[in-house]
Design a protein around this motif. Structure first.
Motif, PDB file in Angstrom:
ATOM      1  N   SER A 135      -2.554  16.678   0.712  1.00  0.00           N
ATOM      2  CA  SER A 135      -3.779  15.892   0.865  1.00  0.00           C
ATOM      3  C   SER A 135      -4.597  15.826  -0.425  1.00  0.00           C
ATOM      4  N   LEU A 136      -4.430  16.822  -1.295  1.00  0.00           N
ATOM      5  CA  LEU A 136      -5.185  16.827  -2.548  1.00  0.00           C
ATOM      6  C   LEU A 136      -4.466  16.090  -3.673  1.00  0.00           C
ATOM      7  N   GLU A 185       0.847  -1.197   0.000  1.00  0.00           N
ATOM      8  CA  GLU A 185       0.000   0.000   0.000  1.00  0.00           C
ATOM      9  C   GLU A 185       0.875   1.236   0.000  1.00  0.00           C
ATOM     10  N   ARG A 186       0.284   2.310  -0.461  1.00  0.00           N
ATOM     11  CA  ARG A 186       1.032   3.563  -0.605  1.00  0.00           C
ATOM     12  C   ARG A 186       0.070   4.748  -0.457  1.00  0.00           C
ATOM     13  N   GLY A 187       0.631   5.907  -0.093  1.00  0.00           N
ATOM     14  CA  GLY A 187      -0.181   7.119  -0.020  1.00  0.00           C
ATOM     15  C   GLY A 187      -0.509   7.560   1.385  1.00  0.00           C
ATOM     16  N   THR A 224      -1.156  12.328   6.275  1.00  0.00           N
ATOM     17  CA  THR A 224      -0.196  13.233   6.914  1.00  0.00           C
ATOM     18  C   THR A 224      -0.486  14.671   6.535  1.00  0.00           C
ATOM     19  N   GLY A 225      -0.687  14.921   5.230  1.00  0.00           N
ATOM     20  CA  GLY A 225      -1.010  16.266   4.784  1.00  0.00           C
ATOM     21  C   GLY A 225      -2.316  16.769   5.375  1.00  0.00           C
ATOM     22  N   ASN A 226      -3.288  15.853   5.494  1.00  0.00           N
ATOM     23  CA  ASN A 226      -4.579  16.235   6.069  1.00  0.00           C
ATOM     24  C   ASN A 226      -4.416  16.680   7.519  1.00  0.00           C
TER      25      ASN A 226
END
Length: 505
Positions: free
Chosen positions: A453-454, A151-153, A158-160
Motif C-alpha cells: 500500500s505504501l 489505469e494501474r495500481g 489490495t495491500g490496504n
C-alpha cells in the motif's frame, strides 16, 4: 433516534476511528509492559504498591496490574474489532465493484490534467491508438471513439485491505489464543530431575486460558542433566545452559529420549508447546541424624534473595523417624533455615555472598524444633516456616551456626545437622498457544500489505487521437495520479514520449 444511531455507526466504522482505537489499544497495553502484573508476579505487585503508597493503591483499583483482564481494555479491543469489521466490509465491496468496472472515460479537455503532452503526427488516429495500446500493455484499458483509457495500481487498495484484514485476523487470533493457551512455571533439580506435563498439579504456578481446565495438556517429559552458567567479573550472568533429554508423542510409548541443549531465548519446541529456561538457583542438601541414630537427607530449593550474587534463603524441613504418636512427632519436627552463600564472604561472623557461582559454598543456618504446622491441612510455602508457630511458642530456634560443606551442628538433644552438598535447580516455563502460527502469518501479512500500500500508487493515463484538416493527427496524452507520488511525472513523461513517437517504447 434512528438518525443518531446511524451517525454513531458511521462514526464508529470510519477508518479514522479505527486508527484512533488502534492507537488507544497500544497505549492501553503499555502498563502491561511497564508495570508488574498479578498474573506473572504477585509479589512484585505487592512490593510496588507498598512502595508507591496511595498512587500504587489507585493503580491497583484501576486494574493497571492486570491490564489484559480489565473491562476498559476489553472495551477498546471490542470497539476496534467492530470498527474494523464495519469499515472493511463496505470497502471490500466497493473495491470488488471497481475491479469489475471499466476505466474512467477520457475527459473532454486533457490539457487540464496535472500531466499533459501532445504532438501532431503523420499517422492515422487508429495507428496512433494502436501505438498507445502497445505502450500501455499491462494496464487496465478501455477503448472509446478515438480514445484509450488506462489505469494501474489497484494493488495499492489490495495491500490496504490485506493490511487491515490481517490486523483483524491478528486480533481474533490473539483473542482465541487467550482462550485456549496455558502457561506454567516449574522448578526442576539439575543432574537428574524430571518434569512431565501431565496435569496442573505438576506446576508451581499455572495460568490457564478461559477454555482450559488442565485435563487435556500436551503430554511430554523433560529430564534436566548438567547445568552451567557463565558470569562476568561483576557477577552479571552472560548465559545459562542446561543439557536436557525429552520425550513426546510416540517417544512416550517407546520410552525414547532425545537430547537438547536448552538456553535462554532458545526454547525447546515439541508437540506445539515451548519450554523456556528462565533462570536458576541452588538447592542445599542437609542430613539430620536423630538421637536414635536414624538419618534423614533432604534437598529443597532455596530462593535467591539477591539476584546478583544468588545469596539464597529457604527452609528445609524434616519429620522425626520412628514416632507414631502424632502429638510427639509434631513437637520434634526440624526446620533448617538461613542463608546460602554460593561464594562466601564473612565479615565479623556475618555471612554473605560475593559471587553467584559455586566456590566453597557456606550456609548460615538457624535450626528450629517443634511444630512446623505442616499437618493442619493448610498450604505452606516451601521457602519459609510459619511465623505464627514461632509467635505461639510451638516452634523454637534451638541452634545457629555458619557451616561449610561437610560441617555439622549438634542440638541440645543430640540431634546433628550436617551440610552435605549444593545442587543447581532450573526454572522452566511451559507455554502453549495454538494460535501462534496464525499470529505469525497475520503479522507477516500486515507487513506485506503495508509495504504494497505504501509503494504501489494508483494512476491513470488517457490518450485521444483527432484527425486534423491537414491530414495529420493530433495525439494528446493526459495523466493523473490518484494519490501523491514522487516520480509519477517521470513515468508519465516516458509513456507520453513513447506514445508520441518521440522515443521507443
Amino acid at each position: 433516534m434512528i438518525a443518531f444511531l446511524r451517525n454513531t455507526w458511521r462514526g464508529l466504522t470510519s477508518m479514522r476511528t479505527a486508527l484512533t482505537l488502534l492507537f488507544l489499544l497500544a497505549l492501553a497495553a503499555m502498563p502491561g509492559a511497564l508495570l508488574p502484573q498479578l498474573s506473572l508476579n504477585r509479589a512484585k505487585v505487592d512490593e510496588y504498591v507498598a512502595e508507591k503508597g496511595w498512587w500504587g493503591e489507585l493503580l491497583l483499583k484501576l486494574g493497571f496490574f492486570e491490564v489484559y483482564a480489565t473491562p476498559w481494555f476489553a472495551a477498546i479491543y471490542l470497539l476496534l474489532f467492530t470498527s474494523l469489521v464495519g469499515c472493511l466490509l463496505p470497502r471490500t465491496w466497493e473495491y470488488f465493484k471497481q475491479m469489475r468496472a471499466k476505466p474512467v472515460l477520457t475527459p473532454r479537455n486533457l490539457s487540464r490534467m496535472p500531466h499533459h503532452a501532445q504532438a501532431e503526427l503523420d499517422v492515422t488516429p487508429d495507428e496512433a491508438l494502436g501505438k498507445a495500446k502497445k505502450v500501455l500493455r499491462g494496464w487496465r484499458m478501455d477503448s472509446g471513439e478515438g480514445t484509450v483509457s488506462a489505469e494501474r495500481g489497484f494493488l495499492r487498495e489490495t495491500g490496504n485491505l490485506v493490511f487491515h484484514f490481517a490486523l483483524l485476523g491478528l486480533l481474533v487470533s490473539f483473542a482465541l489464543g487467550k482462550m485456549f493457551n496455558y502457561e506454567g512455571q516449574i522448578i526442576v533439580q539439575a543432574n537428574g530431575g524430571q518434569f512431565c506435563n501431565g496435569g496442573i498439579f505438576n506446576y508451581d504456578q499455572f495460568r490457564p486460558g478461559l477454555q482450559v481446565d488442565g485435563t487435556d495438556l500436551t503430554p511430554f517429559c523433560v529430564e534436566i542433566g548438567k547445568f552451567s552458567a557463565e558470569y562476568l567479573e561483576n557477577g552479571q550472568p552472560v548465559g545459562f545452559q542446561a543439557d536436557i533429554r525429552y520425550q513426546s508423542g510416540g517417544d512416550l510409548a517407546s520410552n525414547t529420549w532425545k537430547p537438547y541443549t536448552l538456553q535462554v531465548n532458545h526454547p525447546l519446541r515439541t508437540e506445539g508447546d515451548r519450554v523456556y529456561l528462565l533462570g536458576h538457583g541452588y538447592t542445599p542438601t542437609f542430613t539430620v541424624t536423630f538421637p536414635n541414630g536414624e538419618k534423614r537427607t533432604q534437598g529443597i530449593q532455596w530462593l535467591p534473595a539477591d539476584q546478583l550474587t544468588l545469596a539464597s534463603e529457604g527452609a528445609t524441613k524434616f519429620d522425626p523417624p520412628g514416632i507414631t504418636d502424632s502429638e510427639t512427632r509434631r513437637k520434634n519436627q526440624i526446620a533448617v533455615t538461613g542463608l546460602l552463600a554460593p561464594t562466601p564472604l564473612l565479615h565479623g561472623g556475618i555471612l554473605n555472598s560475593k559471587f553467584p557461582a559455586l566456590d566453597n559454598p557456606m550456609v548460615a543456618v538457624d535450626v528450629y524444633r517443634g511444630d512446623l504446622g505442616v499437618d493442619d491441612g493448610r498450604g505452606q510455602s516451601i521457602f519459609s516456616i510459619d511465623q505464627k508457630m514461632v509467635e505461639q511458642g510451638r516452634l523454637a530456634k534451638v541452634a545457629r551456626k555458619n557451616l561449610a560443606l561437610g560441617e555439622e551442628i549438634a542440638l541440645d538433644d543430640g540431634t546433628k545437622v550436617r551440610f552435605d552438598s549444593v545442587n543447581d535447580w532450573v526454572s522452566l516455563q511451559v507455554s502453549h498457544d495454538p494460535t501462534q502460527i496464525y499470529v505469525l502469518a497475520f503479522a507477516i501479512l500486515i507487513i506485506l500489505g503495508l509495504g504494497v500500500s505504501l509503494t504501489v500508487k494508483r494512476r491513470r493515463v488517457w490518450v485521444r487521437a483527432t484527425r486534423l484538416e491537414d491530414g495529420r493527427t493530433l495525439v494528446e496524452v493526459g495523466g493523473l495520479a490518484r494519490t501523491d507520488q514522487a516520480g509519477y511525472g517521470e513515468e508519465f513523461t516516458r509513456l507520453a514520449r513513447a506514445v508520441l513517437n518521440e522515443e521507443k517504447s
